[in-house]
Design a protein around this motif. Structure first.
Motif, PDB file in Angstrom:
ATOM      1  N   ILE A   1       1.021  -1.347  -0.073  1.00 56.47           N
ATOM      2  CA  ILE A   1      -0.127   0.447   0.215  1.00 56.47           C
ATOM      3  C   ILE A   1       0.995   1.478   0.040  1.00 56.47           C
ATOM      4  CG2 ILE A   1      -1.429   1.234   1.309  1.00 56.47           C
ATOM      5  CD1 ILE A   1      -2.887  -0.997   1.769  1.00 56.47           C
ATOM      6  N   GLY A   2       2.081   1.225   0.899  1.00 58.27           N
ATOM      7  CA  GLY A   2       2.772   2.480   0.483  1.00 58.27           C
ATOM      8  C   GLY A   2       3.412   2.477  -0.148  1.00 58.27           C
TER       9      GLY A   2
ATOM     10  N   SER B   1       2.390   1.216  -3.639  1.00 54.33           N
ATOM     11  CA  SER B   1       0.880   2.213  -4.460  1.00 54.33           C
ATOM     12  C   SER B   1       0.995   3.419  -4.392  1.00 54.33           C
ATOM     13  CB  SER B   1      -0.347   1.410  -3.909  1.00 54.33           C
ATOM     14  OG  SER B   1      -0.206  -0.070  -4.753  1.00 54.33           O
ATOM     15  N   LEU B   2       0.770   4.195  -3.036  1.00 50.75           N
ATOM     16  CA  LEU B   2       0.837   5.842  -2.558  1.00 50.75           C
ATOM     17  C   LEU B   2       1.818   6.133  -3.077  1.00 50.75           C
ATOM     18  CD1 LEU B   2      -0.633   5.165   1.263  1.00 50.75           C
ATOM     19  CD2 LEU B   2      -2.737   5.019  -0.956  1.00 50.75           C
ATOM     20  N   GLY B   3       2.018   6.165  -2.861  1.00 46.17           N
ATOM     21  CA  GLY B   3       3.978   6.492  -3.328  1.00 46.17           C
ATOM     22  C   GLY B   3       3.186   7.082  -5.043  1.00 46.17           C
TER      23      GLY B   3
ATOM     24  N   PHE C   1       0.747   7.106  -6.313  1.00 44.22           N
ATOM     25  CA  PHE C   1      -0.633   6.998  -7.157  1.00 44.22           C
ATOM     26  C   PHE C   1       0.018   8.731  -7.587  1.00 44.22           C
ATOM     27  CE2 PHE C   1      -4.229   9.832  -5.608  1.00 44.22           C
ATOM     28  CZ  PHE C   1      -4.985   8.999  -6.698  1.00 44.22           C
ATOM     29  N   CYS C   2       1.457   9.984  -6.776  1.00 48.75           N
ATOM     30  CA  CYS C   2       1.638  10.792  -6.601  1.00 48.75           C
ATOM     31  C   CYS C   2       1.918  11.377  -7.966  1.00 48.75           C
ATOM     32  CB  CYS C   2       2.907  11.629  -5.840  1.00 48.75           C
ATOM     33  SG  CYS C   2       3.335  10.752  -4.012  1.00 48.75           S
TER      34      CYS C   2
ATOM     35  N   PHE D   1       6.738   4.626   0.479  1.00 46.27           N
ATOM     36  CA  PHE D   1       5.690   5.473   0.279  1.00 46.27           C
ATOM     37  C   PHE D   1       6.543   6.440  -1.384  1.00 46.27           C
ATOM     38  CE2 PHE D   1       4.485   9.711  -0.505  1.00 46.27           C
ATOM     39  CZ  PHE D   1       2.346  10.126  -0.405  1.00 46.27           C
TER      40      PHE D   1
END
Length: 251
Positions: A5-6, A8-10, A12-13, A151
């Motif tokens: 998840i970390g 993927s969120l990174g 997403f930036c 991230f």
């Protein structure tokens, strides 16, 4: 799934950042990731490995040393047999290949993520056996620490791909794919938890050796690139402090 998840969120930036990451920011992010990985290798992996072998007395370091060197050797082998490219240098490493630049950039980050996924898996496996001194809090601390450093790693892979001409969707997808190996490696390790019990000290130190190989071979050179590397060193200290705090407070 927490480290994944970390990542993927990174990645997403790429949807809300208009420009590529500056060299200064990349140095800081590399330093932060290096600090987290060094602290995790010590508190979450090497120390528990020696505690698991405490019955050997003064020779309790032997399984940790053996596993550590096997981990170093494994990543060294992967570095030579898998073609990959690092965004900071644009130099192809490994055997000659006709793979695209995008694929080799993703493979480079995937190589970094292999030991991280194994580290999370082996620590959770140690907790699940019930015979080790590893607590659920300590296992969660490692997962959170790696997720925090993943991230910026996700951003480091997706942003250069976008600036090189990939669409935002494709850059995000490739950033996410680079982290898929982490839950796969962790789940496989957990499935074989009972079988790993006799060699748990070797597996813990194996993951530590593989992670430290990544730190020394890739992250430290990246954080020291350029004339002014103080920001990278300071972020290394920040990452180290956060991971150390998480492990001691939750462990």
């Amino acid at each position: 799934m927490i480290p994944f998840i970390g990542t993927s969120l990174g990645a997403f930036c790429v949807y809300f950042m208009k420009k590529d990451l500056s060299k200064g920011v990349e140095r800081m992010l590399s330093g932060f990731a290096a600090g987290v990985m060094v602290a995790a290798s010590i508190w979450s992996l090497l120390i528990p490995a020696m505690e698991e072998s405490s019955g050997m007395g003064r020779l309790a370091f032997i399984p940790a040393v053996i596993g550590f060197w096997i981990g170093i050797g494994f990543l060294l082998l992967m570095d030579h047999v898998i073609p990959h490219m690092h965004a900071a240098t644009n130099e192809v490493e490994g055997p000659k290949s006709s793979l695209s630049r995008t694929t080799m950039l993703v493979l480079a980050v995937t190589l970094h993520n292999i030991p991280e996924g194994m580290a999370v898996g082996v620590v959770f496996a140690g907790w699940m056996t019930g015979n080790s001194g590893i607590s659920l809090g300590g296992a969660l601390a490692l997962s959170l620490g790696i997720a925090i450093q993943n991230f910026p790693e996700g951003a480091i892979i997706s942003m250069p791909l976008y600036s090189a001409g990939s669409s935002r969707h494709r850059a995000f997808r490739n950033g996410v794919l680079s982290g898929v190996v982490e839950p796969i490696g962790a789940i496989l390790t957990i499935i074989f938890a009972q079988a790993l019990t006799p060699i748990l000290p070797y597996m813990l130190s194996f993951a530590a050796g593989a992670m430290l190989y990544v730190v020394v071979e890739e992250l430290i050179p990246e954080m020291s690139e350029g004339k002014h590397s103080h920001s990278g060193v300071l972020m290394f200290a920040v990452g180290f402090s956060i991971m150390m705090t998480l492990d001691v407070a939750l462990g």
